[in-house]
Design a protein around this motif. Structure first.
Motif, PDB file in Angstrom:
ATOM      1  N   THR A 132       0.806  -1.206  -0.002  1.00  0.00           N
ATOM      2  CA  THR A 132       0.133   0.159  -0.084  1.00  0.00           C
ATOM      3  C   THR A 132       1.025   1.352   0.184  1.00  0.00           C
ATOM      4  N   ILE A 133       0.026   2.347  -0.184  1.00  0.00           N
ATOM      5  CA  ILE A 133       0.944   3.556  -0.104  1.00  0.00           C
ATOM      6  C   ILE A 133      -0.078   4.759   0.354  1.00  0.00           C
ATOM      7  N   ALA A 134       0.290   5.274   1.462  1.00  0.00           N
ATOM      8  CA  ALA A 134      -0.530   6.218   2.158  1.00  0.00           C
ATOM      9  C   ALA A 134      -0.050   7.720   1.580  1.00  0.00           C
ATOM     10  N   PHE A 135      -1.093   8.624   1.363  1.00  0.00           N
ATOM     11  CA  PHE A 135      -0.493   9.925   1.079  1.00  0.00           C
ATOM     12  C   PHE A 135      -1.327  10.921   1.724  1.00  0.00           C
ATOM     13  N   TYR A 136      -0.876  12.174   1.879  1.00  0.00           N
ATOM     14  CA  TYR A 136      -1.688  13.176   2.497  1.00  0.00           C
ATOM     15  C   TYR A 136      -1.469  14.603   1.552  1.00  0.00           C
ATOM     16  N   ASN A 137      -2.624  15.092   0.970  1.00  0.00           N
ATOM     17  CA  ASN A 137      -2.421  16.231   0.083  1.00  0.00           C
ATOM     18  C   ASN A 137      -2.787  17.492   1.089  1.00  0.00           C
ATOM     19  N   CYS A 138      -1.712  18.095   1.487  1.00  0.00           N
ATOM     20  CA  CYS A 138      -1.813  19.236   2.713  1.00  0.00           C
ATOM     21  C   CYS A 138      -1.790  20.661   2.084  1.00  0.00           C
ATOM     22  N   GLY A 139      -2.944  21.205   2.350  1.00  0.00           N
ATOM     23  CA  GLY A 139      -2.811  22.745   1.768  1.00  0.00           C
ATOM     24  C   GLY A 139      -3.635  22.991   0.498  1.00  0.00           C
ATOM     25  N   ASN A 140      -3.947  24.115   0.304  1.00  0.00           N
ATOM     26  CA  ASN A 140      -4.798  24.670  -1.035  1.00  0.00           C
ATOM     27  C   ASN A 140      -4.170  24.312  -2.120  1.00  0.00           C
ATOM     28  N   ASN A 141      -2.635  24.283  -2.374  1.00  0.00           N
ATOM     29  CA  ASN A 141      -1.863  23.934  -3.464  1.00  0.00           C
ATOM     30  C   ASN A 141      -1.492  22.369  -3.700  1.00  0.00           C
ATOM     31  N   SER A 142      -1.862  21.704  -2.742  1.00  0.00           N
ATOM     32  CA  SER A 142      -1.591  20.327  -2.806  1.00  0.00           C
ATOM     33  C   SER A 142      -2.269  19.357  -3.592  1.00  0.00           C
ATOM     34  N   GLY A 143      -3.312  19.705  -4.294  1.00  0.00           N
ATOM     35  CA  GLY A 143      -4.080  18.884  -5.063  1.00  0.00           C
ATOM     36  C   GLY A 143      -5.438  18.448  -4.268  1.00  0.00           C
ATOM     37  N   SER A 144      -5.560  18.758  -3.094  1.00  0.00           N
ATOM     38  CA  SER A 144      -6.835  18.400  -2.209  1.00  0.00           C
ATOM     39  C   SER A 144      -7.831  19.115  -2.944  1.00  0.00           C
ATOM     40  N   SER A 145      -9.305  18.255  -2.522  1.00  0.00           N
ATOM     41  CA  SER A 145     -10.694  19.117  -2.790  1.00  0.00           C
ATOM     42  C   SER A 145     -11.524  19.191  -1.779  1.00  0.00           C
ATOM     43  N   GLN A 146     -11.164  18.328  -0.774  1.00  0.00           N
ATOM     44  CA  GLN A 146     -11.831  18.378   0.362  1.00  0.00           C
ATOM     45  C   GLN A 146     -10.989  18.878   1.650  1.00  0.00           C
ATOM     46  N   PRO A 147     -11.549  19.956   2.466  1.00  0.00           N
ATOM     47  CA  PRO A 147     -10.836  20.586   3.284  1.00  0.00           C
ATOM     48  C   PRO A 147     -10.819  19.851   4.869  1.00  0.00           C
ATOM     49  N   HIS A 148     -11.737  18.660   4.934  1.00  0.00           N
ATOM     50  CA  HIS A 148     -11.675  18.092   6.022  1.00  0.00           C
ATOM     51  C   HIS A 148     -10.458  17.120   6.307  1.00  0.00           C
ATOM     52  N   LYS A 149      -9.776  17.194   7.345  1.00  0.00           N
ATOM     53  CA  LYS A 149      -8.430  16.462   7.339  1.00  0.00           C
ATOM     54  C   LYS A 149      -8.673  14.781   6.990  1.00  0.00           C
ATOM     55  N   HIS A 150      -7.870  14.377   6.060  1.00  0.00           N
ATOM     56  CA  HIS A 150      -7.977  12.993   5.654  1.00  0.00           C
ATOM     57  C   HIS A 150      -6.735  12.688   4.830  1.00  0.00           C
ATOM     58  N   VAL A 151      -6.379  11.303   5.613  1.00  0.00           N
ATOM     59  CA  VAL A 151      -5.196  10.552   4.611  1.00  0.00           C
ATOM     60  C   VAL A 151      -5.503   9.415   4.012  1.00  0.00           C
ATOM     61  N   GLN A 152      -5.183   9.304   2.727  1.00  0.00           N
ATOM     62  CA  GLN A 152      -5.726   8.252   1.818  1.00  0.00           C
ATOM     63  C   GLN A 152      -4.657   7.287   1.717  1.00  0.00           C
ATOM     64  N   VAL A 153      -5.136   5.890   1.675  1.00  0.00           N
ATOM     65  CA  VAL A 153      -4.354   4.631   1.551  1.00  0.00           C
ATOM     66  C   VAL A 153      -4.636   3.727   0.156  1.00  0.00           C
ATOM     67  N   ILE A 154      -3.806   3.620  -0.519  1.00  0.00           N
ATOM     68  CA  ILE A 154      -4.450   2.703  -1.438  1.00  0.00           C
ATOM     69  C   ILE A 154      -3.506   1.573  -1.990  1.00  0.00           C
ATOM     70  N   PRO A 155      -4.028   0.373  -2.043  1.00  0.00           N
ATOM     71  CA  PRO A 155      -3.285  -0.573  -2.671  1.00  0.00           C
ATOM     72  C   PRO A 155      -2.564  -0.481  -4.008  1.00  0.00           C
ATOM     73  N   LEU A 156      -1.477  -1.268  -3.871  1.00  0.00           N
ATOM     74  CA  LEU A 156      -0.419  -1.108  -5.147  1.00  0.00           C
ATOM     75  C   LEU A 156      -0.424  -2.447  -5.812  1.00  0.00           C
ATOM     76  N   PRO A 157      -0.148  -2.595  -7.064  1.00  0.00           N
ATOM     77  CA  PRO A 157      -0.228  -4.061  -7.747  1.00  0.00           C
ATOM     78  C   PRO A 157       1.065  -4.740  -7.365  1.00  0.00           C
ATOM     79  N   SER A 158       0.864  -5.852  -6.843  1.00  0.00           N
ATOM     80  CA  SER A 158       2.013  -6.894  -6.305  1.00  0.00           C
ATOM     81  C   SER A 158       2.680  -7.178  -7.477  1.00  0.00           C
ATOM     82  N   ASP A 159       2.288  -7.329  -8.601  1.00  0.00           N
ATOM     83  CA  ASP A 159       3.055  -8.057  -9.662  1.00  0.00           C
ATOM     84  C   ASP A 159       3.897  -6.970 -10.420  1.00  0.00           C
TER      85      ASP A 159
END
Ligand code: B4P
Length: 316
Positions: A132-159
């Protein structure tokens, strides 16, 4: 074997998808190689139609923006922690993309704290069938669209050998001491990386495991934030700025941001993992023509000193 947590994520995902409460966005992947790194560009044309902000029905004229995480959809709810809830991403490009959202409203421009990192790490550890990779888009210029604090975790392909693609460079620097902050000459923008110490993260700390690991992650995260802040102070400019924070099981990275977009291309943290998302054919062609590193440099802070000053002026 899947853990209870992973089962819950998968079950909630499948149910929400079936009931039309969650959208899986189809995409294709194009690869481009620059500076010996094979980057991934994900082309998701149907995302171009996604509304950019949600508004309350009662007062459409006031354009009051709705917080999708408070209240959140029960259909997307996976698990509750003391300070966070785990939700599925309603608009996902990869299945089982989860969000670690603060229960109480906090700004997305705040730093991460030990509780945030403890919960994110727990989720990453519980997803055992994939990296997995976790990421945090912090601040107005970070690419975030939701201002309520959230960190995202996505699965990565294992192959795929270098997943995320930025691992292609990180693997070349495995001789670095864990915790030592460094950057890559191959990348034209300012960034700070540190390898994580597998011993510190191993499960040999008994019942104190959560406390010890989250302290260790917080210390390393803050040292990257401080290195970035010092870099800005060295140019005698002050102010808050946006950044992207990435964390895998073995390294963490921070990238200060000067703008959300380069021309029409909006970039979030995953762009700096080497996984850029584009929503229109023209955007895909544009990135191929201009070069992906040029796009990333354009939204980050160029290593070029003159540009560094210019970019910081934009971001404060
Ligand atoms: P933010 O931090 O605010 O911004 P973001 O990830 O860049 O997503 P954005 O909303 O700008 O979406 P985009 O079209 O660029 O994250 C907010 C999160 O909340 C997002 O994950 C969003 O989908 C989610 N969300 C919004 N409303 C919700 C609701 N009602 N309930 C639950 N969740 C809600 O990108 C679309 C998606 O693709 C994003 O999730 C993005 O993170 C992801 N993505 C981008 N690049 C990718 C890549 N290379 N590979 C896989 N996924 C990628």
């Amino acid at each position: 074997m899947q853990t209870n947590f992973e089962n819950k994520v998968t079950e909630t995902y499948e149910r929400a998808l079936r009931r039309g409460e969650l959208y899986f966005i189809e995409s294709t992947i194009a690869n481009i190689t620059e500076n010996d790194i094979e980057f991934e560009i994900r082309f998701a044309p149907s995302l171009a139609k996604k509304p950019t902000a949600e508004h309350t029905e009662e007062s459409p004229t006031k354009h009051k923006v709705v917080d999708p995480f408070a209240p959140y959809s029960q259909e997307l709810f996976v698990q509750e922690f003391e300070h966070h809830v785990i939700l599925l991403n309603k608009f996902c490009v990869v299945p089982n993309h989860i969000l670690v959202v603060t229960k109480e409203y906090e700004e997305q421009s705040n730093s991460l704290n030990q509780e945030d990192l403890a919960t994110v790490w727990y989720c990453m550890m519980q997803i055992k069938s994939q990296n997995t990779i976790a990421f945090y888009n912090c601040g107005n210029n970070s690419g975030s669209s939701q201002p309520h604090k959230h960190v995202q975790v996505i699965p990565l392909p294992s192959d795929v050998r270098f997943s995320p693609p930025i691992n292609a460079i990180i693997y070349k620097h495995q001789n670095k001491m864990p915790g030592e902050i460094f950057s890559f000459s191959e990348l034209p923008y300012v960034h700070y990386v540190a390898l994580l110490d597998p011993q510190q993260l191993s499960g040999h700390h008994g019942h104190n495991y959560k406390e010890i690991v989250s302290q260790y992650l917080t210390k390393n995260y803050l040292s990257l934030v401080n290195a970035m802040t010092e870099g800005f102070r060295a140019s005698s400019l002050t102010g808050s700025f946006s950044y992207n924070f990435l964390m895998t099981h073995t390294w963490i990275m921070i990238v200060p941001r000067s703008s959300e977009k380069y021309e029409q291309i909006s970039v979030n943290s995953l762009g700096f993992a080497g996984m850029l998302l584009v929503k229109r054919e023209e955007e895909l062609e544009f990135v191929k023509n201009v070069g992906l590193l040029r796009v990333l440099e354009g939204v980050a802070v160029s290593k070029d000193k003159d540009q560094l000053i210019d970019n910081i002026h934009i971001s404060v």
